[in-house]
Design a protein around this motif. Structure first.
Motif, PDB file in Angstrom:
ATOM      1  N   ALA A  11      -5.758  -4.356  13.157  1.00 35.75           N
ATOM      2  CA  ALA A  11      -7.201  -4.203  13.363  1.00 35.75           C
ATOM      3  C   ALA A  11      -8.003  -5.103  12.444  1.00 35.75           C
ATOM      4  O   ALA A  11      -9.049  -5.619  12.846  1.00 35.75           O
ATOM      5  CB  ALA A  11      -7.605  -2.746  13.173  1.00 35.75           C
ATOM      6  N   ARG A  12      -7.536  -5.325  11.207  1.00 38.09           N
ATOM      7  CA  ARG A  12      -8.287  -6.200  10.288  1.00 38.09           C
ATOM      8  C   ARG A  12      -8.416  -7.600  10.868  1.00 38.09           C
ATOM      9  O   ARG A  12      -9.473  -8.212  10.810  1.00 38.09           O
ATOM     10  CB  ARG A  12      -7.590  -6.274   8.932  1.00 38.09           C
ATOM     11  CG  ARG A  12      -7.744  -5.069   8.087  1.00 38.09           C
ATOM     12  CD  ARG A  12      -7.006  -5.261   6.762  1.00 38.09           C
ATOM     13  NE  ARG A  12      -6.814  -4.006   6.095  1.00 38.09           N
ATOM     14  CZ  ARG A  12      -5.753  -3.222   6.258  1.00 38.09           C
ATOM     15  NH1 ARG A  12      -4.781  -3.572   7.047  1.00 38.09           N
ATOM     16  NH2 ARG A  12      -5.681  -2.082   5.626  1.00 38.09           N
ATOM     17  N   LEU A  13      -7.323  -8.114  11.382  1.00 41.75           N
ATOM     18  CA  LEU A  13      -7.325  -9.458  11.956  1.00 41.75           C
ATOM     19  C   LEU A  13      -8.222  -9.523  13.176  1.00 41.75           C
ATOM     20  O   LEU A  13      -9.097 -10.381  13.285  1.00 41.75           O
ATOM     21  CB  LEU A  13      -5.894  -9.869  12.310  1.00 41.75           C
ATOM     22  CG  LEU A  13      -5.719 -11.226  12.982  1.00 41.75           C
ATOM     23  CD1 LEU A  13      -6.172 -12.341  12.050  1.00 41.75           C
ATOM     24  CD2 LEU A  13      -4.267 -11.425  13.382  1.00 41.75           C
ATOM     25  N   GLU A  14      -8.014  -8.603  14.098  1.00 43.24           N
ATOM     26  CA  GLU A  14      -8.788  -8.611  15.340  1.00 43.24           C
ATOM     27  C   GLU A  14     -10.274  -8.352  15.079  1.00 43.24           C
ATOM     28  O   GLU A  14     -11.127  -8.999  15.685  1.00 43.24           O
ATOM     29  CB  GLU A  14      -8.209  -7.582  16.298  1.00 43.24           C
ATOM     30  CG  GLU A  14      -6.788  -7.944  16.715  1.00 43.24           C
ATOM     31  CD  GLU A  14      -6.030  -6.807  17.375  1.00 43.24           C
ATOM     32  OE1 GLU A  14      -6.616  -5.725  17.587  1.00 43.24           O
ATOM     33  OE2 GLU A  14      -4.834  -7.019  17.671  1.00 43.24           O
ATOM     34  N   ASP A  15     -10.583  -7.435  14.157  1.00 40.11           N
ATOM     35  CA  ASP A  15     -11.981  -7.128  13.846  1.00 40.11           C
ATOM     36  C   ASP A  15     -12.690  -8.271  13.133  1.00 40.11           C
ATOM     37  O   ASP A  15     -13.918  -8.319  13.090  1.00 40.11           O
ATOM     38  CB  ASP A  15     -12.085  -5.856  13.007  1.00 40.11           C
ATOM     39  CG  ASP A  15     -11.729  -4.606  13.786  1.00 40.11           C
ATOM     40  OD1 ASP A  15     -11.626  -4.667  15.033  1.00 40.11           O
ATOM     41  OD2 ASP A  15     -11.529  -3.553  13.143  1.00 40.11           O
ATOM     42  N   CYS A  16     -11.948  -9.173  12.557  1.00 42.59           N
ATOM     43  CA  CYS A  16     -12.526 -10.351  11.906  1.00 42.59           C
ATOM     44  C   CYS A  16     -12.751 -11.475  12.921  1.00 42.59           C
ATOM     45  O   CYS A  16     -13.768 -12.161  12.887  1.00 42.59           O
ATOM     46  CB  CYS A  16     -11.595 -10.817  10.784  1.00 42.59           C
ATOM     47  SG  CYS A  16     -12.200 -12.254   9.867  1.00 42.59           S
ATOM     48  N   ILE A  17     -11.801 -11.647  13.828  1.00 42.39           N
ATOM     49  CA  ILE A  17     -11.868 -12.754  14.796  1.00 42.39           C
ATOM     50  C   ILE A  17     -13.015 -12.575  15.786  1.00 42.39           C
ATOM     51  O   ILE A  17     -13.732 -13.534  16.089  1.00 42.39           O
ATOM     52  CB  ILE A  17     -10.537 -12.888  15.546  1.00 42.39           C
ATOM     53  CG1 ILE A  17      -9.450 -13.372  14.589  1.00 42.39           C
ATOM     54  CG2 ILE A  17     -10.658 -13.849  16.720  1.00 42.39           C
ATOM     55  CD1 ILE A  17      -8.067 -13.341  15.189  1.00 42.39           C
ATOM     56  N   ILE A  18     -13.206 -11.372  16.291  1.00 43.35           N
ATOM     57  CA  ILE A  18     -14.208 -11.163  17.344  1.00 43.35           C
ATOM     58  C   ILE A  18     -15.625 -11.487  16.878  1.00 43.35           C
ATOM     59  O   ILE A  18     -16.343 -12.230  17.559  1.00 43.35           O
ATOM     60  CB  ILE A  18     -14.098  -9.734  17.926  1.00 43.35           C
ATOM     61  CG1 ILE A  18     -12.737  -9.549  18.607  1.00 43.35           C
ATOM     62  CG2 ILE A  18     -15.224  -9.445  18.903  1.00 43.35           C
ATOM     63  CD1 ILE A  18     -12.394 -10.623  19.630  1.00 43.35           C
ATOM     64  N   PRO A  19     -16.094 -11.008  15.728  1.00 43.48           N
ATOM     65  CA  PRO A  19     -17.433 -11.408  15.282  1.00 43.48           C
ATOM     66  C   PRO A  19     -17.535 -12.916  15.017  1.00 43.48           C
ATOM     67  O   PRO A  19     -18.582 -13.517  15.242  1.00 43.48           O
ATOM     68  CB  PRO A  19     -17.651 -10.620  13.991  1.00 43.48           C
ATOM     69  CG  PRO A  19     -16.700  -9.492  14.051  1.00 43.48           C
ATOM     70  CD  PRO A  19     -15.528  -9.977  14.854  1.00 43.48           C
ATOM     71  N   ALA A  20     -16.442 -13.522  14.558  1.00 40.69           N
ATOM     72  CA  ALA A  20     -16.459 -14.970  14.346  1.00 40.69           C
ATOM     73  C   ALA A  20     -16.720 -15.686  15.667  1.00 40.69           C
ATOM     74  O   ALA A  20     -17.565 -16.587  15.742  1.00 40.69           O
ATOM     75  CB  ALA A  20     -15.140 -15.439  13.731  1.00 40.69           C
ATOM     76  N   PHE A  21     -16.030 -15.282  16.719  1.00 37.20           N
ATOM     77  CA  PHE A  21     -16.263 -15.890  18.034  1.00 37.20           C
ATOM     78  C   PHE A  21     -17.711 -15.733  18.465  1.00 37.20           C
ATOM     79  O   PHE A  21     -18.276 -16.634  19.084  1.00 37.20           O
ATOM     80  CB  PHE A  21     -15.346 -15.252  19.084  1.00 37.20           C
ATOM     81  CG  PHE A  21     -14.151 -16.083  19.412  1.00 37.20           C
ATOM     82  CD1 PHE A  21     -14.130 -16.907  20.515  1.00 37.20           C
ATOM     83  CD2 PHE A  21     -13.039 -16.043  18.598  1.00 37.20           C
ATOM     84  CE1 PHE A  21     -13.027 -17.668  20.810  1.00 37.20           C
ATOM     85  CE2 PHE A  21     -11.924 -16.797  18.876  1.00 37.20           C
ATOM     86  CZ  PHE A  21     -11.915 -17.620  19.982  1.00 37.20           C
ATOM     87  N   GLY A  22     -18.310 -14.607  18.164  1.00 34.21           N
ATOM     88  CA  GLY A  22     -19.699 -14.366  18.546  1.00 34.21           C
ATOM     89  C   GLY A  22     -20.682 -15.337  17.919  1.00 34.21           C
ATOM     90  O   GLY A  22     -21.781 -15.529  18.425  1.00 34.21           O
ATOM     91  N   ARG A  23     -20.290 -15.988  16.829  1.00 34.78           N
ATOM     92  CA  ARG A  23     -21.175 -16.964  16.169  1.00 34.78           C
ATOM     93  C   ARG A  23     -20.944 -18.389  16.668  1.00 34.78           C
ATOM     94  O   ARG A  23     -21.678 -19.302  16.305  1.00 34.78           O
ATOM     95  CB  ARG A  23     -20.944 -16.920  14.658  1.00 34.78           C
ATOM     96  CG  ARG A  23     -21.368 -15.622  14.019  1.00 34.78           C
ATOM     97  CD  ARG A  23     -21.258 -15.675  12.513  1.00 34.78           C
ATOM     98  NE  ARG A  23     -19.879 -15.812  12.034  1.00 34.78           N
ATOM     99  CZ  ARG A  23     -19.065 -14.805  11.753  1.00 34.78           C
ATOM    100  NH1 ARG A  23     -19.471 -13.564  11.933  1.00 34.78           N
ATOM    101  NH2 ARG A  23     -17.843 -15.021  11.295  1.00 34.78           N
ATOM    102  N   TRP A  24     -19.934 -18.592  17.468  1.00 32.24           N
ATOM    103  CA  TRP A  24     -19.587 -19.945  17.901  1.00 32.24           C
ATOM    104  C   TRP A  24     -20.454 -20.399  19.070  1.00 32.24           C
ATOM    105  O   TRP A  24     -21.034 -19.612  19.792  1.00 32.24           O
ATOM    106  CB  TRP A  24     -18.128 -20.025  18.302  1.00 32.24           C
ATOM    107  CG  TRP A  24     -17.195 -19.714  17.175  1.00 32.24           C
ATOM    108  CD1 TRP A  24     -17.517 -19.373  15.889  1.00 32.24           C
ATOM    109  CD2 TRP A  24     -15.778 -19.670  17.239  1.00 32.24           C
ATOM    110  NE1 TRP A  24     -16.384 -19.136  15.160  1.00 32.24           N
ATOM    111  CE2 TRP A  24     -15.303 -19.316  15.959  1.00 32.24           C
ATOM    112  CE3 TRP A  24     -14.869 -19.898  18.260  1.00 32.24           C
ATOM    113  CZ2 TRP A  24     -13.954 -19.189  15.679  1.00 32.24           C
ATOM    114  CZ3 TRP A  24     -13.519 -19.774  17.982  1.00 32.24           C
ATOM    115  CH2 TRP A  24     -13.074 -19.434  16.705  1.00 32.24           C
ATOM    116  N   ARG A  25     -20.538 -21.695  19.201  1.00 30.24           N
ATOM    117  CA  ARG A  25     -21.283 -22.311  20.295  1.00 30.24           C
ATOM    118  C   ARG A  25     -20.373 -23.346  20.942  1.00 30.24           C
ATOM    119  O   ARG A  25     -19.734 -24.125  20.253  1.00 30.24           O
ATOM    120  CB  ARG A  25     -22.552 -22.963  19.752  1.00 30.24           C
ATOM    121  CG  ARG A  25     -23.435 -23.506  20.813  1.00 30.24           C
ATOM    122  CD  ARG A  25     -24.768 -23.965  20.199  1.00 30.24           C
ATOM    123  NE  ARG A  25     -25.710 -24.206  21.258  1.00 30.24           N
ATOM    124  CZ  ARG A  25     -26.494 -23.288  21.792  1.00 30.24           C
ATOM    125  NH1 ARG A  25     -26.458 -22.066  21.353  1.00 30.24           N
ATOM    126  NH2 ARG A  25     -27.314 -23.589  22.772  1.00 30.24           N
TER     127      ARG A  25
END
Length: 87
Positions: free
Chosen positions: A51-65
């Motif tokens: 969960a730590r890994l997945e919970d970190c990756i998803i918000p990161a993707f949300g900031r990408w363009r």
């Protein structure tokens, strides 16, 4: 995706502090808005079960363009990310 590799590596590094043997595949499904930002992202598959890994990756993707999809319509994209322990 390469422009954001450091963010993904940071997520992996943080998760490895709790699971030193972490090395798996996480696939992210993202909806890219007509003008390029990610409007939503979710884990579509994961062998990590961390969960730590997945919970970190998803918000990161949300900031990408991303480049704007053709046709001025939202676009779905899948991004497989492989994490391996350094040698």
């Amino acid at each position: 995706m390469r422009a954001h590799a450091a963010e993904v590596r940071s997520c992996f590094g943080h998760a490895r502090m709790y699971n030193a043997d972490l090395r798996w595949l996480v696939s992210v499904r993202a909806l890219v808005a007509p003008d390029g930002p990610v409007s939503s992202a979710s884990v579509s598959a994961s062998t990590a079960r961390d969960a730590r890994l997945e919970d970190c990756i998803i918000p990161a993707f949300g900031r990408w363009r991303f480049p704007a999809p053709s046709g001025a319509a939202p676009s779905n994209a899948a991004y497989p990310i492989t994490f391996e322990r350094p040698p």
